[in-house]
Design an enzyme around this catalytic site. Sequence first.
Site, PDB file in Angstrom:
ATOM      1  N   GLU A   1     -26.567   6.471 -37.451  1.00 31.68           N
ATOM      2  CA  GLU A   1     -26.495   7.466 -36.373  1.00 31.68           C
ATOM      3  C   GLU A   1     -26.992   6.927 -35.033  1.00 31.68           C
ATOM      4  O   GLU A   1     -26.439   7.250 -33.996  1.00 31.68           O
ATOM      5  CB  GLU A   1     -27.233   8.745 -36.769  1.00 31.68           C
ATOM      6  CG  GLU A   1     -26.634   9.440 -38.003  1.00 31.68           C
ATOM      7  CD  GLU A   1     -25.165   9.831 -37.863  1.00 31.68           C
ATOM      8  OE1 GLU A   1     -24.655   9.880 -36.719  1.00 31.68           O
ATOM      9  OE2 GLU A   1     -24.520  10.078 -38.899  1.00 31.68           O
TER      10      GLU A   1
ATOM     11  N   ASP B   1     -31.333  16.157 -46.852  1.00 31.95           N
ATOM     12  CA  ASP B   1     -30.851  17.322 -46.098  1.00 31.95           C
ATOM     13  C   ASP B   1     -32.009  18.130 -45.510  1.00 31.95           C
ATOM     14  O   ASP B   1     -31.849  18.786 -44.478  1.00 31.95           O
ATOM     15  CB  ASP B   1     -30.017  18.248 -46.997  1.00 31.95           C
ATOM     16  CG  ASP B   1     -28.620  17.688 -47.253  1.00 31.95           C
ATOM     17  OD1 ASP B   1     -28.040  17.081 -46.335  1.00 31.95           O
ATOM     18  OD2 ASP B   1     -28.118  17.872 -48.381  1.00 31.95           O
TER      19      ASP B   1
HETATM   20  N1  BES Z   1     -22.398  11.784 -40.277  1.00 30.69           N
HETATM   21  C1  BES Z   1     -22.791  12.850 -39.437  1.00 30.69           C
HETATM   22  C2  BES Z   1     -22.939  14.156 -40.166  1.00 30.69           C
HETATM   23  C3  BES Z   1     -23.887  14.124 -41.331  1.00 30.69           C
HETATM   24  C4  BES Z   1     -25.065  13.397 -41.309  1.00 30.69           C
HETATM   25  C5  BES Z   1     -23.590  14.844 -42.448  1.00 30.69           C
HETATM   26  C6  BES Z   1     -25.914  13.392 -42.406  1.00 30.69           C
HETATM   27  C7  BES Z   1     -24.443  14.829 -43.530  1.00 30.69           C
HETATM   28  C8  BES Z   1     -25.603  14.103 -43.515  1.00 30.69           C
HETATM   29  C9  BES Z   1     -21.843  13.017 -38.250  1.00 30.69           C
HETATM   30  O1  BES Z   1     -21.358  11.796 -37.768  1.00 30.69           O
HETATM   31  C10 BES Z   1     -22.634  13.600 -37.131  1.00 30.69           C
HETATM   32  O2  BES Z   1     -23.529  12.953 -36.707  1.00 30.69           O
HETATM   33  N2  BES Z   1     -22.276  14.784 -36.652  1.00 30.69           N
HETATM   34  C11 BES Z   1     -22.919  15.387 -35.515  1.00 30.69           C
HETATM   35  C12 BES Z   1     -22.111  15.040 -34.282  1.00 30.69           C
HETATM   36  C13 BES Z   1     -22.884  14.816 -33.031  1.00 30.69           C
HETATM   37  C14 BES Z   1     -24.045  13.907 -33.137  1.00 30.69           C
HETATM   38  C15 BES Z   1     -21.949  14.360 -31.922  1.00 30.69           C
HETATM   39  C16 BES Z   1     -22.969  16.881 -35.731  1.00 30.69           C
HETATM   40  O3  BES Z   1     -22.421  17.345 -36.733  1.00 30.69           O
HETATM   41  O4  BES Z   1     -23.529  17.595 -34.931  1.00 30.69           O
HETATM   42 ZN    ZN Z   2     -22.874  10.669 -36.818  1.00 29.40          ZN
END
Ligand code: BES
Ligand code: ZN
Length: 593
Positions: A310, A367
């Site tokens: 991330e 989570d």
């Molecule tokens: N991979 C993540 C979502 C995620 C992380 C799901 C950990 C389950 C466990 C996705 O790339 C993400 O970061 N989404 C963000 C977007 C934002 C940072 C632009 C969101 O959902 O808000």
């Molecule tokens: Zn992400």
Amino acid sequence: MPRPDPHSYFDSDQPRTTHLDLDLAVDFDRRRVAGQVMLVLDRPSSGPLDLDSKGLVIASVRTDLGRTISYEPAPEEPILGSRLRLMLPEGTERVVIAYETGPDAIGLQWLEPPQTAGGRHPFMFTQFQPIHARTMIPCQDSPLVRVTYHAAVTIPESLTAVMSAGPKDGGASSETGMRTMLFEMPQAIPTYLIALAVGDLTSRDLSPRARVWAEPATVEAAAWEFAGVEQMILAAERMFGPYEWDRYDMLVLPPSFPYGGMENPRLTFLTPTLLAGDRSLVDVVCHELAHSWTGNLVTNATMDHFWLNEGFTVWAERRILEALHGPEAAAVSWAIGRVALDESVARFGADSPYTVLRTHLEGVDPDDVYSSVPYEKGSLFVGLLERTVGRARFDDFIRAYIRRFHFTSVTTEQLMAFVDQQLPGVAAKVGADEWLHEPGVPANAPAFRSASLEEITALAAGWPAGARPSATQIAGWSPAELLVYLQHLPRELDRAACGWLDERLHLTGRGNYEILVEWLTIALGSDFEPVFGRARDVLTKVGRMKYLRPLYGALGRHARTRALAREIFAAAAPTYHTLSRRVVESVMEKYDG
Ligand code: BES
Ligand code: ZN
């Protein structure tokens, strides 16, 4: 180290799965997925093979040649699920497991027709990151293991299935009213990137390699909103190297999708709250697209290194944004991120281990500790490295990092060894140990400033003393700048102030959910009754956790809004994803009174 991932029973001394062959039927009436998976191993093997499974009902385990394999399911652990230990007979190369999913598989959400845009068909989708693939597939559910996959998915004839894979020709009506769709994923991916959605879906092409899938009722709006995706892919390729996944398609889900986006390879999943009508929220697409390099090519080894996914992706997202819309736009995005980081650090406490980048989450449900820390503290660390060595050198470094580690999973320690090799002395210079291993945000965090940001934050800080933006100032703000303004206002205002803001800035009617939710957070926290109806609509429909947390939090400030929160939650809870429900419950537990 036989068990290198604290969130998986994967044993690195045992054979590894290299390919999955799924043959699954999606049963909307029973809310189950049933069928079989064949696991192809990396070598002929014998002895124990430990798989992850959670809530699965196993019917049989055999070799591909039909020999029975004895197996022992261990009791269910609350976070990990049940270790499924197979005893492989000599020379086993393929294992076939027949099974069905359990009744409350957290990796799946089943929607009734009223929860969709069209209102006439049911919908189901998966969300496997971080550790939920095991609720649909018995597998080595650790990002240390990568698999290719094939799938045959049998669904009601009136619906369409899509996966994080390419389509494969063939498939047919298997029995009356049903049809089977085939998929093929030739690139090796960690199991958390396997994804499936089934609903009344149609698509529009956006470029030769990109299209958007959505329900018929939203597909035109989605095609318009995301029309610029090819420009994003091209900008990303110029910085990070060729796009290696062939297609970049997107799927717009129903509003209960618990995230903003999920980087399922070849098929990013997106919340429909991005359909603002003015393309102002496409930074989420930049983010998910950037994961095609940072995350999907180079993957965190375990959730203890989640910041590698991330943090690098947020940094990359802002570089794409800068390439497309200039440094001012990127600075605003950094500023918005910094507010989110400070909020997360305040929530956990500045000395909490959950504010550390390289975490130690054994015994902790990932989570439960999801926050902006890996995203924003992580991206600040990457940005600091970039500033320290200069952009040209850092861009070479990033490309080298991606080339060196593509299609592998890496730890923080592997990254830092590579940094030492490529950029000697830099880790010590920036204080990398503090960044990676200490809680809170180090004092040398880069600050991203711009004249317009200074003006906006000063105006907001002056609110209590009577400062107000002029109509001309307001008219000059981008949606992201308006968001910065709202973020810096006091969390509680009087009735006249709320009325002034809503009248001048037209907030309650906004289609941009970032702005709408920031406004509703202030207004609900101020017990401002005129927004209650709009808040109820949002909370009844939208399951995105990023929005539920602040909104239910704000509702906790006053007795009247606490009652409203309880009433809305009682009605909405059955339609929320399990993850969303858990977030709201944890927020409401802290209500006093
Ligand atoms: N991979 C993540 C979502 C995620 C992380 C799901 C950990 C389950 C466990 C996705 O790339 C993400 O970061 N989404 C963000 C977007 C934002 C940072 C632009 C969101 O959902 O808000
Ligand atoms: Zn992400």
